[in-house]
Enzyme design. Sequence first.
Site, PDB file in Angstrom:
ATOM      1  N   SER A   8       4.271   2.608   8.211  1.00  0.00           N
ATOM      2  CA  SER A   8       3.858   1.523   7.325  1.00  0.00           C
ATOM      3  C   SER A   8       5.025   1.032   6.477  1.00  0.00           C
ATOM      4  O   SER A   8       5.885   1.808   6.061  1.00  0.00           O
ATOM      5  CB  SER A   8       2.731   1.990   6.406  1.00  0.00           C
ATOM      6  N   HIS A  60       0.815  -1.222   0.000  1.00  0.00           N
ATOM      7  CA  HIS A  60       0.000   0.000   0.000  1.00  0.00           C
ATOM      8  C   HIS A  60       0.848   1.272   0.000  1.00  0.00           C
ATOM      9  O   HIS A  60       0.339   2.355  -0.236  1.00  0.00           O
ATOM     10  CB  HIS A  60      -0.960   0.007   1.200  1.00  0.00           C
ATOM     11  N   ASP A 114      -0.436  -7.537   1.560  1.00  0.00           N
ATOM     12  CA  ASP A 114       0.168  -6.192   1.627  1.00  0.00           C
ATOM     13  C   ASP A 114       1.686  -6.325   1.756  1.00  0.00           C
ATOM     14  O   ASP A 114       2.273  -6.123   2.824  1.00  0.00           O
ATOM     15  CB  ASP A 114      -0.420  -5.433   2.820  1.00  0.00           C
TER      16      ASP A 114
END
Length: 294
Positions: free
Chosen positions: A222, A79, A129
């Site tokens: 992230s 992502h 992901d």
Amino acid sequence: MRNQQTSGTLTLCSCMEVRITGNDSSSRHVPDNESRIVGGEEAIPHEFPWLIRIQRKTSQSLVCGGTIIDRNLILTAAHCIGNAKDDANKYEVLGGAHDMNAMEDTRQVRSITRINCHKEFNIDTFQNDICILVLASDLTWTRSVGPIKLANTSSVIPNSGTTAGFGVTVEGSSATSNLLQKVTVPIVSNERCFLLYKEHVEITNEMMCAGISGKDSCQGDSGGGLMCKSQNQETILCGIVSFGAGCGHEDFPGVYSRVSSYEAWISENSASSFSLVPITILTFSTLLKVVTFD
């Protein structure tokens, strides 16, 4: 601290924001990916030599984190970045950094030549992901820059792990940390995590959860790693920071892509880009997702 749900809206915190109204996924949008560790402390300089920053070439602003798994390979979250060549040209990788305000001679900057994200990554569910970045030139191994081993299917996951990053330290803030932050968080069982998230997103076997009230990864973290100790006390990568409901909320631990579940995928998608260091996997991540219930 309990997550607040107002007017049918649940906010899931990470480095990306996704707004979903009904079944229309075209309303997704991605704001600045800026954030940092919540409830942690400053890391010892260069104690995580495998940690890198993905940043914009033009401004050097933070996009996401990532981990070094070979001289020219970075593991991060899908992502965080797209597959297009244009996206590879927009970003660069910075290794060996601790204080973004200091002129550190330990730093190494590399361009990205190829982006290889999982073809079945789903932005709505965060399934798969995971992404590999191929660098234009090799990193040089030093005390400040080096690879991490990955957890594999035989790895025993301990009761806690550590995540680190330059993301925000307060949920809702847009200011990233100039100093690398770290936090140790307890591992939450998938059974427990499934129950906590079941009304919002499915927690699968390819995910793992970690966090406690007041301690979590957050926006900007992230793509970074959840680091664990193996049975012989070697640091390995267990997870990749993926998403979470807020940052450090009592009832919503951070959710990570489970590295060991992607052992074969990582091997297959790295084979054409030099050999990998021996692998043993684990991870951790945070993203911002807003779900509007009709």
